[in-house]
Design an enzyme around this catalytic site. Structure first.
Site, PDB file in Angstrom:
ATOM      1  N   TYR A   1       0.866  -0.992   0.212  1.00  0.00           N
ATOM      2  CA  TYR A   1      -0.026   0.176  -0.090  1.00  0.00           C
ATOM      3  C   TYR A   1       0.905   1.158   0.194  1.00  0.00           C
ATOM      4  O   TYR A   1       0.418   2.350  -0.436  1.00  0.00           O
ATOM      5  CB  TYR A   1      -0.752   0.124   1.200  1.00  0.00           C
ATOM      6  CG  TYR A   1      -2.144   0.853   0.945  1.00  0.00           C
ATOM      7  CD1 TYR A   1      -3.038   0.661  -0.130  1.00  0.00           C
ATOM      8  CD2 TYR A   1      -2.471   1.765   1.869  1.00  0.00           C
ATOM      9  CE1 TYR A   1      -4.314   1.445  -0.197  1.00  0.00           C
ATOM     10  CE2 TYR A   1      -3.495   2.513   1.533  1.00  0.00           C
ATOM     11  CZ  TYR A   1      -4.489   2.498   0.756  1.00  0.00           C
ATOM     12  OH  TYR A   1      -5.655   3.120   0.325  1.00  0.00           O
TER      13      TYR A   1
ATOM     14  N   LYS B   1      -3.144   8.425   3.202  1.00  0.00           N
ATOM     15  CA  LYS B   1      -4.074   8.294   3.936  1.00  0.00           C
ATOM     16  C   LYS B   1      -4.006   8.671   5.382  1.00  0.00           C
ATOM     17  O   LYS B   1      -4.794   9.193   5.985  1.00  0.00           O
ATOM     18  CB  LYS B   1      -4.716   6.702   4.110  1.00  0.00           C
ATOM     19  CG  LYS B   1      -5.390   6.184   2.558  1.00  0.00           C
ATOM     20  CD  LYS B   1      -6.563   7.001   2.118  1.00  0.00           C
ATOM     21  CE  LYS B   1      -7.227   6.291   0.879  1.00  0.00           C
ATOM     22  NZ  LYS B   1      -8.366   7.058   0.214  1.00  0.00           N
TER      23      LYS B   1
HETATM   24  O1  0WD Z   1     -10.449  -1.482  -1.719  1.00  0.00           O
HETATM   25  C1  0WD Z   1     -10.877  -0.343  -1.840  1.00  0.00           C
HETATM   26  N1  0WD Z   1     -11.139  -0.197  -2.870  1.00  0.00           N
HETATM   27  C2  0WD Z   1     -10.693   0.737  -0.956  1.00  0.00           C
HETATM   28  C3  0WD Z   1     -10.870   2.061  -1.615  1.00  0.00           C
HETATM   29  C4  0WD Z   1     -10.631   0.476   0.572  1.00  0.00           C
HETATM   30  C5  0WD Z   1     -10.531   1.502   1.436  1.00  0.00           C
HETATM   31  C6  0WD Z   1     -10.720   2.908   0.767  1.00  0.00           C
HETATM   32  N2  0WD Z   1     -10.768   3.396  -0.560  1.00  0.00           N
HETATM   33  C7  0WD Z   1     -10.905   4.577  -1.055  1.00  0.00           C
HETATM   34  C8  0WD Z   1      -9.832   4.867  -2.206  1.00  0.00           C
HETATM   35  O2  0WD Z   1      -8.538   5.185  -1.598  1.00  0.00           O
HETATM   36  C9  0WD Z   1     -10.484   6.347  -2.537  1.00  0.00           C
HETATM   37  O3  0WD Z   1     -10.285   7.337  -1.902  1.00  0.00           O
HETATM   38  O4  0WD Z   1     -11.867   4.692  -1.476  1.00  0.00           O
HETATM   39  C10 0WD Z   1     -11.981   5.794  -2.679  1.00  0.00           C
HETATM   40  C11 0WD Z   1     -12.668   5.298  -3.901  1.00  0.00           C
HETATM   41  O5  0WD Z   1     -12.032   4.539  -4.379  1.00  0.00           O
HETATM   42  P1  0WD Z   1     -12.634   3.289  -5.305  1.00  0.00           P
HETATM   43  O6  0WD Z   1     -13.976   3.379  -5.234  1.00  0.00           O
HETATM   44  O7  0WD Z   1     -11.923   2.075  -4.581  1.00  0.00           O
HETATM   45  O8  0WD Z   1     -11.970   3.257  -6.617  1.00  0.00           O
HETATM   46  P2  0WD Z   1     -12.556   4.102  -8.222  1.00  0.00           P
HETATM   47  O9  0WD Z   1     -13.684   3.459  -8.541  1.00  0.00           O
HETATM   48  O10 0WD Z   1     -10.965   3.837  -9.058  1.00  0.00           O
HETATM   49  O11 0WD Z   1     -12.540   5.597  -7.823  1.00  0.00           O
HETATM   50  C12 0WD Z   1     -11.522   6.686  -7.543  1.00  0.00           C
HETATM   51  C13 0WD Z   1     -11.545   7.720  -8.516  1.00  0.00           C
HETATM   52  C14 0WD Z   1     -11.050   7.848  -9.585  1.00  0.00           C
HETATM   53  O12 0WD Z   1     -10.841   6.540 -10.535  1.00  0.00           O
HETATM   54  P3  0WD Z   1      -9.650   6.164 -11.571  1.00  0.00           P
HETATM   55  O13 0WD Z   1      -9.733   4.725 -11.010  1.00  0.00           O
HETATM   56  O14 0WD Z   1     -10.252   6.487 -12.776  1.00  0.00           O
HETATM   57  O15 0WD Z   1      -8.396   6.866 -10.979  1.00  0.00           O
HETATM   58  O16 0WD Z   1     -11.085   8.816  -7.747  1.00  0.00           O
HETATM   59  C15 0WD Z   1     -11.154   9.809  -9.092  1.00  0.00           C
HETATM   60  C16 0WD Z   1     -11.466   9.114 -10.244  1.00  0.00           C
HETATM   61  O17 0WD Z   1     -12.806   8.950 -10.498  1.00  0.00           O
HETATM   62  N3  0WD Z   1      -9.942  10.569  -9.213  1.00  0.00           N
HETATM   63  C17 0WD Z   1     -10.002  12.011  -9.609  1.00  0.00           C
HETATM   64  N4  0WD Z   1     -11.217  12.858  -9.512  1.00  0.00           N
HETATM   65  C18 0WD Z   1     -11.018  14.050  -9.563  1.00  0.00           C
HETATM   66  N5  0WD Z   1      -9.600  14.554  -9.944  1.00  0.00           N
HETATM   67  C19 0WD Z   1      -8.812  12.263  -9.795  1.00  0.00           C
HETATM   68  C20 0WD Z   1      -8.690  13.629  -9.915  1.00  0.00           C
HETATM   69  N6  0WD Z   1      -7.328  14.243 -10.149  1.00  0.00           N
HETATM   70  N7  0WD Z   1      -7.945  11.311  -9.624  1.00  0.00           N
HETATM   71  C21 0WD Z   1      -8.607  10.369  -9.285  1.00  0.00           C
END
Ligand code: 0WD
Length: 256
Positions: A157, A164
């Protein structure tokens, strides 16, 4: 239920139907809230547009917001303010780190990768909290998503864990700044969920297996469960809760 009927919420970070943000959107929709979505670019706009018909929303506002740009943040919240003079809360579901730094030694993190992960995953919460504050005229609730890797070392991580930790501290400082305006700031620490962002982390599938074996509930967490906890933190049910991190992780964080 009608817990959030007539309330307006901004959801940042829906990338596709697996996104945790989408789990939160479905739960807020179910609770009667009006939703406003922000997306990062054209490709993700189409993705969100495809998903919205699954909700029973009317005239959903979709706004571009790239959190690496102050101008983009200003434009996004300016656009939202024109249509929604009063907003009740915001879900920040955004993070990013370079894929090559989510494996191997943390000490190999580059200066650039360190800064980028902090900018998108931690500073963005500070920036959007400041931007949304003038819209939270009747008080409100800000929610972000964090992970156990910011509290202890989780293999691979790496830089995202350090980002985080910065996000977790930012939640506390923001909660203290905004409490006097009846604006609460909290986080949910979600257990590992298979999403686009999670794909970037080396060994993610093995991590899921460990959770199934060791977590008190003996299973992984799903986005709907994060959505239910989000309803609590974003609604008046949590009126006395701020600066808090709620683990929605099948209890895994208590296991040594
Ligand atoms: O296991 C997991 N999936 C966990 C996720 C466990 C615990 C926490 N999280 C957190 C992540 O760290 C994040 O903070 O949950 C949050 C959402 O993540 P997610 O649902 O796992 O992932 P995803 O569906 O990929 O959404 C994250 C999004 C980006 O997606 P991509 O994959 O295209 O990078 O964050 C957004 C984007 O939509 N994002 C941005 N939005 C605006 N400006 C930017 C940016 N520069 N960069 C990324």
């Amino acid at each position: 239920n009608n817990l959030l009927t007539g309330k307006n919420f901004i959801i940042m970070g829906v990338a596709n139907k697996r996104s945790i943000a989408w789990g939160i959107a479905k739960a807020l929709n179910e609770a009667g809230a009006n939703l406003i979505f922000t997306y990062q670019g054209e490709r993700l706009k189409r993705e969100v547009e495809r998903l919205i018909p699954e909700l029973n929303q009317e005239n959903t506002l979709l706004v571009e917001c790239d959190v690496t740009s102050d101008e983009s943040i200003d434009n996004a919240f300016g656009t939202i303010a024109q249509q929604y003079p009063v907003v009740d809360g915001l879900a920040h579901c955004i993070a990013f780190a370079k894929r090559e730094e989510l494996t191997g030694d943390f000490s190999d993190t580059s200066r650039d990768g360190f800064q980028l992960a902090h900018d998108i995953s931690a500073f963005s919460l500070v920036a959007v909290s400041k931007a949304v504050k003038p819209l939270l005229k009747e008080g409100g609730s800000i929610l972000t998503l964090t992970y156990l890797g910011g509290e202890r070392v989780v293999k691979n991580y790496n830089i995202m864990g350090v980002a985080k930790a910065s996000l977790d501290a930012s939640v506390k400082y923001l909660a203290n700044d905004f409490g006097q305006y009846n604006i609460r700031v909290n986080s949910i620490s979600a257990g590992p969920i298979r999403t686009l962002a999670a794909k970037g982390i080396a060994g993610f599938n093995e991590n899921l297996k460990v959770i199934e074996e060791k977590a008190p509930l003996r299973r992984t967490t799903n986005p709907e469960e994060v959505g239910k906890a989000a309803i609590f933190l974003l609604s008046d049910l949590a009126s006395g809760v701020t600066g808090e991190n709620l683990h929605v992780d099948s209890g895994y964080h208590i296991i040594g």
